[in-house]
Enzyme design. Structure first.
Site, short mmCIF file in Angstrom:
data_model
loop_
_atom_site.label_atom_id
_atom_site.label_comp_id
_atom_site.label_asym_id
_atom_site.label_seq_id
_atom_site.Cartn_x
_atom_site.Cartn_y
_atom_site.Cartn_z
N ALA A 31 -55.47 93.92 -14.20
CA ALA A 31 -56.66 93.35 -13.57
C ALA A 31 -56.55 93.44 -12.05
O ALA A 31 -55.45 93.52 -11.49
CB ALA A 31 -56.84 91.90 -14.00
N GLY A 82 -54.01 93.67 -18.39
CA GLY A 82 -55.27 93.76 -19.13
C GLY A 82 -55.47 95.10 -19.79
O GLY A 82 -56.19 95.20 -20.79
N GLU A 88 -48.06 89.70 -16.05
CA GLU A 88 -48.77 88.60 -15.39
C GLU A 88 -47.84 87.47 -14.97
O GLU A 88 -48.09 86.80 -13.96
CB GLU A 88 -49.85 88.05 -16.33
CG GLU A 88 -51.02 88.98 -16.59
CD GLU A 88 -50.79 89.96 -17.72
OE1 GLU A 88 -51.74 90.63 -18.13
OE2 GLU A 88 -49.64 90.06 -18.20
N GLU A 134 -53.70 94.76 -23.02
CA GLU A 134 -54.49 93.86 -23.87
C GLU A 134 -55.72 94.57 -24.43
O GLU A 134 -56.09 94.35 -25.59
CB GLU A 134 -54.90 92.62 -23.07
CG GLU A 134 -53.73 91.72 -22.72
CD GLU A 134 -54.13 90.50 -21.93
OE1 GLU A 134 -54.17 89.40 -22.52
OE2 GLU A 134 -54.42 90.63 -20.73
#
Length: 549
Positions: free
Chosen positions: A68, A114, A139, A117
């Site tokens: 992200a 992300g 993260e 994910e």
């Protein structure tokens, strides 16, 4: 072809939708706020087409999705703004998971945060076996947890133990290990990646992909059998779940001393997955993600991330002087520091190294240092045998200065004596090319004094590594008033090739690191002189956040 600010959509002759991620204006794909809207618009179009499957790929070289946009995360100042973005992400990944035709993530290069994910929400994953292909949920390193369903889908896919290992450390997983873990379904040479993706799509359409099932050979492997039963069945029972998660919490607390909330909240999310199932697990993840985004720890870790990122772009000189190309490095002194410098040069910078030592035995110790390091990586399957052999072969040695005529940069890591270093400087200049740059690894002697023995002091610079060199990321480069811009920019760029975080400071007592350490040690000595036991001082500093006291 349909284009947006983040994607390109085309269709192959065999009715496969090729959805290529290409975030405009970025060297790497990152998840921005506009990403979700663009993605859903194209999913709408695919749903109206005759496509038989979707391949989600990247138009960026050596990057799938790097995670992200951290600027976006840092800008979120309240739960409402966090929930708006998080809810949109959850809904989109859920849509992807339930898409009417199979979706395969075709991964070459970094698949992080992300991006991983998103791939977990796809029906299958194909990865290239290229060394640039890495998987991670990092993260935790900026004080957050995976906020796109990662804490739920990852343990479901690869098991709780492996998932916790990835999420609580942020470790990068190479493609080969990802395949062994079950994180990806197929592994392919980059040249044949597209065909491998189509083959997986075909298998998915025919319902031939069976995950989380033991093969006939697995039944004969006690380790795989135990892990399967533990991760797939017993983890859903409270006693086993509590045992595993309590162990995980104890391990985290031993490292963090409770100073970093993110790893513990990741474990809480996995606990919710095991106890309540995914739907309620997603709710837990969303709530704890918001807690962390607003936490002071995350804000400061994000600031640190941006500072390091800016540091990597810093040139440290005002002009446009280009660095010298280093085709071979010389190292004088094959002790602990010299051996480490040679190792990171051969392994990280992929550059040949010529090590000079006084005896064959000392050279053998230097070679063995690299050998033992590579053997550990081979045992853990973090390097291929052919690659390990190449690294070892890049390091050669001499008891004189033969071979130094081909060295563009020489680092001296000799005994901490000004007299010894003066002699070394003279020998380097005598046996190396005319314009050789000479770096000293001294931690205490002023660089100006060392450079005084050189015919060309403008080519002498400090390159202060920290022990063990292959583990410690910092490289302190010290310039004198005479050091040329060419020497500075060459040392900076080569240090970065070695994988170092580089700072440049002026010559002075203690340089930078030893100077700030002196204030720290002086205060400790003052408290000790007041009668405070050394064990109490050490314990207090560990609890404050200094990992080694």
């Amino acid at each position: 072809m349909t284009n947006s600010s983040s994607f390109n959509l085309t269709y192959s002759d065999d009715l496969i939708a090729i959805l290529s991620i290409d975030v405009k204006g970025e060297s790497q794909n990152v998840l921005k706020e506009s990403f979700i809207g663009d993605f859903n618009d194209l999913l709408d179009e695919i749903e109206q087409s005759d496509a038989l499957g979707v391949i989600l790929t990247s138009a960026k070289p050596d990057t799938f999705i790097a995670g992200a946009d951290i600027n976006m995360l840092k800008a979120m100042q309240d739960r409402e703004s966090i929930a708006k973005i998080a809810d949109a992400g959850y809904a989109t990944f859920k849509r992807l998971e339930n898409f009417k035709i199979p979706v395969v993530a075709e991964i070459n290069g970094a698949c992080l945060g992300g991006g991983l994910e998103m791939s977990l929400a796809c029906h299958g994953r194909v990865a290239s076996d290229d060394k640039a292909t890495k998987f991670a949920l990092p993260e935790v390193q900026i004080g957050l947890l995976p906020g796109g369903g990662g804490t739920q889908r990852l343990p479901e896919l690869i098991g709780v133990v492996e998932a916790l290992g990835m999420m609580t450390t942020g470790m990068h997983i190479p493609a080969q290990k990802a395949y062994r873990m079950g994180l990806v379904d197929r592994l392919s040479n980059k040249t044949y990646l597209r065909q491998a993706s189509k083959d997986l799509l075909s298998a998915l359409r025919q319902n031939k992909i069976k995950r989380n099932e033991l093969t006939s050979s697995d039944w004969k492997n006690p380790t795989k059998l135990i892990n399967h039963v533990l991760n797939r069945q017993l983890i859903k029972t409270k006693p086993v779940r509590d045992f595993i998660l309590d162990k995980a919490r104890a391990k985290v607390l031993a490292k963090t001393k409770g100073k970093y909330p993110a790893p513990l909240k990741i474990i809480d999310c996995v606990e919710a997955w095991g106890r309540d199932g995914m739907p309620l697990g997603f709710e837990t993840e969303a709530r704890l993600f918001a807690d962390l985004v607003l936490s002071p720890e995350a804000k400061q870790l994000m600031n640190l991330f941006f500072a390091i990122t800016d540091l990597k772009k810093e040139r440290f000189i005002s002009g446009r002087t280009k660095p010298k190309t280093i085709e071979r490095l010389g190292v004088v002194g094959g002790g602990l520091m010299g051996s480490g410098i040679a190792l990171v040069t051969a392994e990280k910078a992929n550059t040949p190294v010529r090590v000079q030592e006084m005896s064959r035995k000392a050279l053998d110790n230097c070679m063995n240092y690299a050998y033992m390091h590579l053997q550990k990586k081979l045992k853990r399957r973090r390097i291929k045998p052919a690659a390990a052999k190449q690294v070892q072969q890049r390091i050669t040695g001499t008891t004189d200065y033969s071979g130094f005529a081909n060295c563009d940069l020489v680092v001296e890591a000799a005994f901490e004596s000004l007299e010894v270093k003066h002699e070394v400087i003279k020998n380097i200049e005598k046996n190396s090319p005319k314009g050789v740059i000479i770096a000293t690894n001294t931690s205490s002697i002023p660089i100006t004094e060392i450079a005084s023995a050189a015919k060309k002091p403008e080519n002498v610079i400090g390159m202060h590594y920290f022990s063990p060199v292959e583990k410690m990321p910092l490289l302190e480069i010290i310039k004198t008033e005479q050091t040329s811009d060419k020497a500075i920019t060459t040392a900076v760029e080569f240090g970065r090739k070695q994988g170092k975080t580089v700072i440049v400071v002026s010559d002075g007592a203690g340089f930078y690191t030893s100077r700030i350490l002196a204030a720290y040690m002086n205060e400790a000595a003052r408290v000790l002189s007041m009668g405070v036991p050394v064990e109490d001082i050490d314990r207090a500093m560990v609890e404050f956040g200094f990992p080694v006291g």
